[in-house]
Design a protein around this motif. Structure first.
Motif, PDB file in Angstrom:
ATOM      1  N   GLN B 594      13.023   4.698   6.934  1.00  0.00           N
ATOM      2  CA  GLN B 594      13.072   5.871   6.035  1.00  0.00           C
ATOM      3  C   GLN B 594      14.243   5.791   5.068  1.00  0.00           C
ATOM      4  O   GLN B 594      14.132   6.179   3.902  1.00  0.00           O
ATOM      5  CB  GLN B 594      13.170   7.157   6.852  1.00  0.00           C
ATOM      6  N   LYS B 595      15.364   5.251   5.586  1.00  0.00           N
ATOM      7  CA  LYS B 595      16.582   5.299   4.768  1.00  0.00           C
ATOM      8  C   LYS B 595      16.659   4.162   3.755  1.00  0.00           C
ATOM      9  O   LYS B 595      17.185   4.335   2.662  1.00  0.00           O
ATOM     10  CB  LYS B 595      17.812   5.270   5.669  1.00  0.00           C
ATOM     11  N   VAL B 596      16.169   2.976   4.157  1.00  0.00           N
ATOM     12  CA  VAL B 596      16.289   1.833   3.252  1.00  0.00           C
ATOM     13  C   VAL B 596      15.497   2.054   1.964  1.00  0.00           C
ATOM     14  O   VAL B 596      16.031   1.803   0.876  1.00  0.00           O
ATOM     15  CB  VAL B 596      15.886   0.530   3.977  1.00  0.00           C
ATOM     16  N   PRO B 597      14.234   2.534   2.032  1.00  0.00           N
ATOM     17  CA  PRO B 597      13.546   2.801   0.757  1.00  0.00           C
ATOM     18  C   PRO B 597      14.286   3.813  -0.108  1.00  0.00           C
ATOM     19  O   PRO B 597      14.311   3.685  -1.336  1.00  0.00           O
ATOM     20  CB  PRO B 597      12.184   3.350   1.201  1.00  0.00           C
ATOM     21  N   GLN B 598      14.880   4.798   0.552  1.00  0.00           N
ATOM     22  CA  GLN B 598      15.662   5.770  -0.225  1.00  0.00           C
ATOM     23  C   GLN B 598      16.827   5.059  -0.926  1.00  0.00           C
ATOM     24  O   GLN B 598      17.128   5.307  -2.093  1.00  0.00           O
ATOM     25  CB  GLN B 598      16.219   6.860   0.685  1.00  0.00           C
ATOM     26  N   PHE B 599      17.438   4.154  -0.134  1.00  0.00           N
ATOM     27  CA  PHE B 599      18.569   3.418  -0.700  1.00  0.00           C
ATOM     28  C   PHE B 599      18.108   2.568  -1.876  1.00  0.00           C
ATOM     29  O   PHE B 599      18.764   2.531  -2.921  1.00  0.00           O
ATOM     30  CB  PHE B 599      19.180   2.533   0.393  1.00  0.00           C
ATOM     31  N   ILE B 600      16.944   1.903  -1.676  1.00  0.00           N
ATOM     32  CA  ILE B 600      16.421   1.035  -2.752  1.00  0.00           C
ATOM     33  C   ILE B 600      16.092   1.865  -3.982  1.00  0.00           C
ATOM     34  O   ILE B 600      16.388   1.472  -5.119  1.00  0.00           O
ATOM     35  CB  ILE B 600      15.177   0.270  -2.246  1.00  0.00           C
ATOM     36  N   THR B 601      15.536   3.030  -3.752  1.00  0.00           N
ATOM     37  CA  THR B 601      15.226   3.917  -4.878  1.00  0.00           C
ATOM     38  C   THR B 601      16.505   4.288  -5.631  1.00  0.00           C
ATOM     39  O   THR B 601      16.555   4.244  -6.874  1.00  0.00           O
ATOM     40  CB  THR B 601      14.543   5.194  -4.359  1.00  0.00           C
ATOM     41  N   GLY B 602      17.530   4.622  -4.866  1.00  0.00           N
ATOM     42  CA  GLY B 602      18.809   4.975  -5.485  1.00  0.00           C
ATOM     43  C   GLY B 602      19.387   3.808  -6.250  1.00  0.00           C
ATOM     44  O   GLY B 602      19.933   3.951  -7.352  1.00  0.00           O
ATOM     45  N   LEU B 603      19.218   2.632  -5.643  1.00  0.00           N
ATOM     46  CA  LEU B 603      19.762   1.430  -6.276  1.00  0.00           C
ATOM     47  C   LEU B 603      19.024   1.128  -7.574  1.00  0.00           C
ATOM     48  O   LEU B 603      19.652   0.798  -8.588  1.00  0.00           O
ATOM     49  CB  LEU B 603      19.581   0.255  -5.289  1.00  0.00           C
ATOM     50  N   ASP B 604      17.724   1.266  -7.531  1.00  0.00           N
ATOM     51  CA  ASP B 604      16.923   1.029  -8.733  1.00  0.00           C
ATOM     52  C   ASP B 604      17.312   2.014  -9.829  1.00  0.00           C
ATOM     53  O   ASP B 604      17.394   1.660 -11.011  1.00  0.00           O
ATOM     54  CB  ASP B 604      15.434   1.164  -8.422  1.00  0.00           C
ATOM     55  N   LYS B 605      17.545   3.218  -9.386  1.00  0.00           N
ATOM     56  CA  LYS B 605      17.946   4.250 -10.349  1.00  0.00           C
ATOM     57  C   LYS B 605      19.288   3.873 -10.992  1.00  0.00           C
ATOM     58  O   LYS B 605      19.468   3.981 -12.204  1.00  0.00           O
ATOM     59  CB  LYS B 605      18.065   5.573  -9.601  1.00  0.00           C
ATOM     60  N   THR B 606      20.175   3.400 -10.129  1.00  0.00           N
ATOM     61  CA  THR B 606      21.488   2.996 -10.638  1.00  0.00           C
ATOM     62  C   THR B 606      21.324   1.858 -11.641  1.00  0.00           C
ATOM     63  O   THR B 606      21.966   1.843 -12.694  1.00  0.00           O
ATOM     64  CB  THR B 606      22.369   2.535  -9.459  1.00  0.00           C
ATOM     65  N   ARG B 607      20.455   0.914 -11.279  1.00  0.00           N
ATOM     66  CA  ARG B 607      20.255  -0.229 -12.167  1.00  0.00           C
ATOM     67  C   ARG B 607      19.681   0.237 -13.492  1.00  0.00           C
ATOM     68  O   ARG B 607      20.091  -0.220 -14.567  1.00  0.00           O
ATOM     69  CB  ARG B 607      19.302  -1.243 -11.535  1.00  0.00           C
ATOM     70  N   THR B 608      18.746   1.135 -13.390  1.00  0.00           N
ATOM     71  CA  THR B 608      18.125   1.648 -14.621  1.00  0.00           C
ATOM     72  C   THR B 608      19.168   2.328 -15.490  1.00  0.00           C
ATOM     73  O   THR B 608      19.232   2.122 -16.716  1.00  0.00           O
ATOM     74  CB  THR B 608      17.018   2.644 -14.247  1.00  0.00           C
ATOM     75  N   GLU B 609      19.988   3.110 -14.836  1.00  0.00           N
ATOM     76  CA  GLU B 609      21.018   3.831 -15.596  1.00  0.00           C
ATOM     77  C   GLU B 609      22.010   2.863 -16.215  1.00  0.00           C
ATOM     78  O   GLU B 609      22.442   3.025 -17.357  1.00  0.00           O
ATOM     79  CB  GLU B 609      21.731   4.827 -14.684  1.00  0.00           C
TER      80      GLU B 609
END
Lengths: 490, 728
Positions: B594-609
């Motif tokens: 549950q947590k790793v996908p959330q982390f990946i989502t956050g990371l992708d968001k960071t990358r996008t930003e």
């Protein structure tokens, strides 16, 4: 009517449903619900049998008594024993087919509203005797009617709407690449000619990749995937093919997997383009193979009704392009079918034809029992049912059993009038009491090619329980229906 | 510290915390080690460089390029072989470093480490490395900065695909053209990499450390490190997610396997057959006991003695009878009559008694016969018991659970002293007697007279009849016959004397028979008692044999049942431990899924930003981050200026892919960088991003003291900064 069909290959068992609209088109693996392609592997140990992904996991953490049993298409006709389980039973390709069908069918029955009929797609070269044995084994194991469909018939059922004519079929199977020239005429299909390239099977490719990746890992002092009979490699293999099968226009991303070894994290990345290039290189000779076949059979490529390529999508694209271009077959005549086309076509054909009747009217060989010779010197085989006898046939005799020496009575029936080293062994018991006991035996050979022996205790008149009935080929006991039932029940 | 690095560091620590809290076993060690390496690289600001030689690069050029990087100079043999050459620390250390190995490792020189290099990978054989999942995976894991040497054909699909994948990992590439006119590689780099720069011409004659490396500004290094680190973090998070999925499947399998394994154990130990085997054995013993009881019943009916007990009494003979005389009144009155002379004259009465010695002999014979028979019977019973034991031993294979115990059974003995005591008690009490009269002379004479008198009377009476009705002469004639009567009397007397002995003998025989009958009766009484006692001993013996076996069977059954119960108890304990372990692991794994996908989502968001931020920065005329050159981003070389349409197409393809990737991403969620921290709102995150994109003077909240130290690490910056082109 819904039909569940399977097509067994050396690497995977492909299945398909046909008929009922509320059923999925394929059966999911019970051990790995996210995958629909069950590896054709079974592991057997004292705890029972495992199939597909569960078997791969089991093979990975194998116990000393674990037997890894893989299907071998080449051993189907010859009844080769692929493995021997902890119980001493020889495991043949026939038994694998029966087990796989029984297993997938029982899995399907968990969620299918009505149990579907069963169908089995077998290689074209399967003889009627083999089909009869297969049918007998499957029906006895599962207790359900069965339809057996040849690969070509199954395939042509899918392409029937395209009309009659000669079709060039290139099938990238697990064990080989088969190029066949099929004639479809009035709903019946005839194989005109065929070529087989064993080194162009997916199994050979898998082995090559496995060896290469193992060698690369070994150069870094890592153990990679061993023999490949493990869950990790199978998952990667299927993911690689999923990646390769993706439409190139969608620009699929290269997937990456973790390779954990010795507490070290390594990344594995599928070089999609490199692998596609390799596939292109590997199957580039298929066109020459097809051309040779057409030349040998005196057919012109432009006279073909169509080119059918049966393979995974990536491979089908490559082969269809290569063969179609080389033989100048028009784009509209090229048909690419996925690898589960045989199972789909088999299910459709079985739905159309209905359950088959697999019966024989006369005994293909005689059976006899070993007894003392009349002069008391040595033994002789006393014929019970002669070769060519009308079936059903029966015979009766009695044996003396020493209950002080053994509690189980073992009876072996030998074949008479045949060169095959085939015999049948039955085990009855336990016999109660002590001393000698006369047991009356009754042999019945039915039209379904099934020999049933009953034993009756002459003292009490009660029937002794038949605890085991096996066929022996060259002295090796093959896993029979009763054994498969036990495995299916575990 | 570069804001990007601070952000990546925070994310790396968050992922490390996630692994530390939820991962297990070897996977935990492996991921923590990798993340520690990443964090260490971010702190130290060292870069992983990958050198990809393209076409037209000879081994001498490569050797020159790599000189000074390793503690030992890379020979032309090393750079001319196949596979991957790694300079630096490599995990795991390969055992073989020979030229034939696909991976060779050389230690990193201290100068190179001081210059800010973490390691250098040389894809000696580009096609081999780009086709190998393992080697290519390693490049992706370890590359922050890519150095392309030479020129490449754009139709080389494998190379293009590999570079495209590397471009997803590291955004910054340097192209070292060996010829004056840049080849298609330059256009390739332009299309694939967000930032690239061409190395100066003089770098072609120098090593990488001296020629290429100084051209990379510290800012660019930090940017490359930040982006490389972020991509690596994404890769590791992705790997962790896959590993967790695999582990979950494995845990599920192990739970099922655990149950199956136990079921297999139950089948294998054969305990289910215990009761059946015990029952079969008991049935066999009962059958034996029944047979023996029947035989004993038959024996009891026939009697123990092998002959008719009457025969014992029949051994008594006449001479075994004692004659005890009863004195008559005459003898008592006149004892002289007892004198030898007068003895035959008078009659004598005797009481007949069996001789005690003969009785004793009969008793002895009885006891001997019983003893002999008992001996025979006991041998027979022992033999039968032995046969039972043999049978049990012989059929041991049929009862494998009991075979050992049954083969070592000690059979009971038929105790002969017990029988002897019974026989000692056999006492013959005989009270048989009879009376016998020996007639004397006068008695016999009297009997003769009586006969004569009877005859005389008859004649007299007959004569009387003749006198009355007949001739008196007949009377006279008859009377004359009286003298004959006397003669008859004498003759009869003589006759009786002559048969007296035979008469006495016959009478004695009769008396003896009577006494024998009495003795037989007397014998039967103790015999019956003895037989009863002996039969009881026999029955006790066979019962004891049965009990012995039953005791053994029950004992084995109890032991097995107890053993099974103990095993079941042990298994239950083990099962509970294992189940608890599996459950614990499963919970952690589920938490990770549950947590790793959330982390990946956050990371992708960071990358996008960050991408947006970089794009925004690129659009600005000049920034102080050093990412943009002072001059507008125009190609310095005519070739670059006249970029072919293929490059534009590649750029378009890359952008399209990026867009597709973005589109495929799940909806934006709160950052999982710090799972334990309070999720940031969109507004807060935007504010934070604005703060990060501010000039370096603006304090960045995520920068720690260590990061600050790392950020101030002196970088080798040449006095004259070469003109570089940066494209984004």
């Amino acid at each position: 009517m819904s039909v569940f069909a399977i097509h067994v290959g050396n690497l995977h068992v492909r299945s398909a449903f046909h008929g009922s609209p509320d059923l999925p088109t394929v059966a999911e693996d019970s051990g790995e619900p996210q995958r629909f392609l069950a590896p054709s592997i079974v592991t057997i140990d004292s705890g029972g049998a495992q199939f597909g992904y569960s078997a791969l996991m089991c093979a990975e953490a194998a116990r000393p008594d674990t037997t890894v049993w893989r299907y071998r298409r080449a051993g189907l006709a010859a009844r080769e024993v692929g493995a021997v389980d902890w119980n001493g039973r020889g495991l043949s390709a026939e038994a694998f087919t029966a087990y796989a069908l029984g297993k997938l069918d029982s899995d399907a029955r968990i969620w299918a509203p009505i149990p579907p009929d069963m169908a089995l797609v077998v290689p074209d070269e399967t003889t009627p005797a083999t089909r009869l044995r297969l049918a007998s084994l499957v029906v006895e194991t599962t207790g359900r009617p069965l339809t057996i469909v040849a690969e070509s018939d199954a395939l042509m059922r899918l392409v029937e709407p395209t009309g009659d004519g000669d079709f060039l079929v290139v099938s990238i199977d697990d064990d080989a690449t088969r190029v066949r020239l099929l004639r479809q005429s009035g709903g019946s299909c005839t194989v005109l000619a065929g070529e087989v390239a064993p080194d162009l099977g997916l199994e050979a490719l898998r082995l090559e990749w496995l060896q290469r990746w193992n060698a690369e890992a070994a150069s870094s002092s890592l153990s990679a995937f061993g023999t490949g009979d493990n869950y990790e490699f199978e998952g990667i293999w299927q993911d690689v093919w999923d990646c390769l099968n993706d439409d190139p226009r969608a620009k699929p991303k290269m997937p990456t997997w973790p390779l954990l070894r010795r507490s070290t994290l390594n990344a594995l990345t599928v070089p999609r383009t490199a692998l596609l290039a390799e596939l292109n290189q590997r199957w580039r000779n298929t066109a020459a193979l097809a051309d040779r076949l057409l030349t040998a059979s005196g057919k012109a490529a432009n006279g073909l009704a169509g080119l059918i390529v049966v393979a995974d999508r990536a491979l089908a694209r490559i082969v269809a392009g290569a063969v179609g271009s080389a033989l100048a077959i028009a784009e509209g005549k090229r048909l690419q079918l996925s690898a589960d086309a045989y199972a789909c076509g088999g299910a459709a054909q079985a739905a159309l034809a209905g359950a088959g009747r697999f019966e024989i009217s006369e005994a293909p060989h005689g059976v006899g029992v070993i007894g003392m010779a009349k002069d008391g010197s040595g033994t002789t085989v006393r014929a019970l049912i002669e070769k060519g006898a009308a079936l059903p046939a029966t015979a009766a005799f009695s044996v003396m059993a020493n209950r002080d020496a053994q509690r189980m009575l073992v009876l072996t029936l030998e074949t008479v009038g045949s060169d095959s080293a085939l015999s049948y062994r039955f085990q009855f018991g336990p016999m109660l009491g002590v001393g000698m006991l006369r047991v009356n035996m009754h042999v019945q050979w039915g039209r379904a090619n099934r020999i049933v022996v009953t034993a009756t205790d002459s003292e009490s008149g009660l029937e002794l329980k038949c605890v085991d009935a096996v066929e022996l080929v060259a002295g090796k006991a093959l896993a029979g229906a009763s054994h498969l039932k036990t495995l299916l029940g575990s | 510290m570069e804001p990007t690095i601070g952000l990546v560091l925070t994310q790396a620590k968050a992922l490390r915390q996630l692994c530390s809290d939820n991962a297990h076993g070897a996977a935990r060690d492996a991921f923590l080690a990798r993340l520690d390496d990443d964090i260490e690289a971010l702190y130290s600001g060292t870069l992983g460089v990958t050198v990809v030689p393209l076409a037209g690069v000879d081994s001498q050029t490569l050797s020159r390029l790599l000189s000074g990087l390793a503690t030992v100079e890379p020979t032309s043999e090393l750079v001319d072989s196949s596979g991957l050459l790694t300079i630096g620390y490599h995990r795991p250390s390969p055992a073989a470093t020979g030229a034939r190995s696909a991976t060779r490792v050389l230690p990193l020189a201290s100068d190179a480490a001081r210059a800010g290099l973490r390691g250098v990978n040389l894809a000696v054989s580009v096609h081999e490395v780009f086709s190998s999942p393992l080697l290519f995976g390693r490049l992706i894991q370890e590359t922050d900065l890519l150095v392309l040497v030479g020129s490449a054909a754009k139709e080389d699909e494998v190379l293009l695909a590999g570079l495209a994948r590397l471009a997803e990992q590291c955004r910054f590439a340097i192209h070292l053209a060996l010829t004056e006119t840049p080849g298609s590689a330059e256009t390739l780099v332009k299309g694939l990499f967000r930032d690239w720069q061409a190395a100066p011409a003089e770098a072609t004659t120098k090593s990488l450390l001296e020629g290429v490396w100084p051209t990379v500004t510290p800012e660019k290094r930090r940017e490359a490190l930040g982006h490389g680190g972020l991509a690596r973090l994404g890769l590791h998070a992705d790997l962790l997610a896959k590993q967790v999925q695999s582990e979950l499947a494995d845990l599920k399998f192990r739970q099922a396997e655990f149950t199956r394994f136990r079921r297999g154990e139950d089948v294998a130990d054969g305990s289910a057959d215990l009761r059946e085997q015990a029952d079969a054995l008991k049935a066999s013993i009962d059958q034996w006991l029944g047979g023996r009881k029947d035989a004993l019943a038959l024996t009891a009916a026939d009697g123990i003695l092998p002959f008719d007990p009457r025969l014992l009494a029949n051994r008594l003979e006449v001479h075994d009878l004692i004659h005890r005389e009863e004195k008559s009144a005459a003898v008592i009155k006149y004892p002289i009559l007892n004198a030898r002379f007068f003895h035959p004259l008078v009659s004598h009465a005797f009481t007949l008694l069996p001789d005690p010695a003969a009785i004793s002999q009969i008793q002895t014979r009885l006891v001997s016969a019983l003893e002999s028979q008992v001996r025979s019977d006991s041998d027979s019973l022992s033999q039968h018991a032995g046969e039972l034991a043999d049978s049990m031993r012989r059929t041991g294979e049929l009862y494998p659970l009991f075979a050992g115990a049954l083969s070592s059974v000690r059979l009971p003995l038929l105790l002969k002293d017990k029988v002897a005591r019974t026989l000692e008690g056999v006492e013959l009490e005989v009270e048989a007697e009879d009376r016998f009269v020996q007639e004397g002379f006068f008695k016999r004479l009297m009997e003769g007279r009586m006969v004569a008198s009877m005859a005389f009377s008859f004649i007299t009476m007959s004569a009387g009849i003749f006198v009355l009705f007949g001739d008196p002469s007949i009377k006279r004639g008859l009377m004359k016959f009286s003298g004959v009567i006397v003669i008859m009397m004498v003759l009869y007397f003589i006759f009786t004397l002559m048969i007296a002995g035979e008469e006495e003998k016959k009478e004695l025989e009769e008396k003896l028979e009577k006494i024998r009958g009495q003795i037989h009766q007397a014998v039967m009484r103790p015999l019956a008692k003895a037989e009863q006692a002996i039969m009881k001993i026999y029955q006790e013996f066979i019962q004891e044999v049965k009990d012995t076996y039953l005791t053994v069977i029950e004992g084995v059954t109890k032991v097995k049942v107890a053993e099974k119960a103990r095993i079941a108890e042990t298994r239950k304990r083990e099962d509970e431990l294992q189940k608890a372990f599996l459950q614990r692991r499963q919970q952690s794994s589920v938490a990770l899924t549950q947590k790793v996908p959330q982390f990946i989502t956050g990371l992708d968001k960071t990358r996008t930003e960050l991408d947006k931020q970089a794009a925004g920065t690129a659009a600005a005329p000049a920034t102080s981050t050093g990412l943009r050159p002072a001059t507008p981003a125009t190609p310095a070389t005519p070739a670059a200026a006249a970029a072919p349409s293929a490059a534009s197409a590649a750029v378009a393809a890359a952008q399209e892919r990026l867009a597709a990737l973005r589109a495929a991403k799940p909806p934006t969620e709160p950052s999982a960088a710090a799972p334990n921290a309070k999720p940031m709102t969109v507004a807060e995150r935007l504010a934070a991003l604005k703060a990060r994109s501010a000039p370096p003077a603006t304090p960045v909240p995520t920068v720690t003291a260590e990061a600050a130290v790392a950020a101030t690490t002196p970088a080798v910056t040449p006095a004259s900064q070469p003109t570089s082109e940066v494209k984004s």
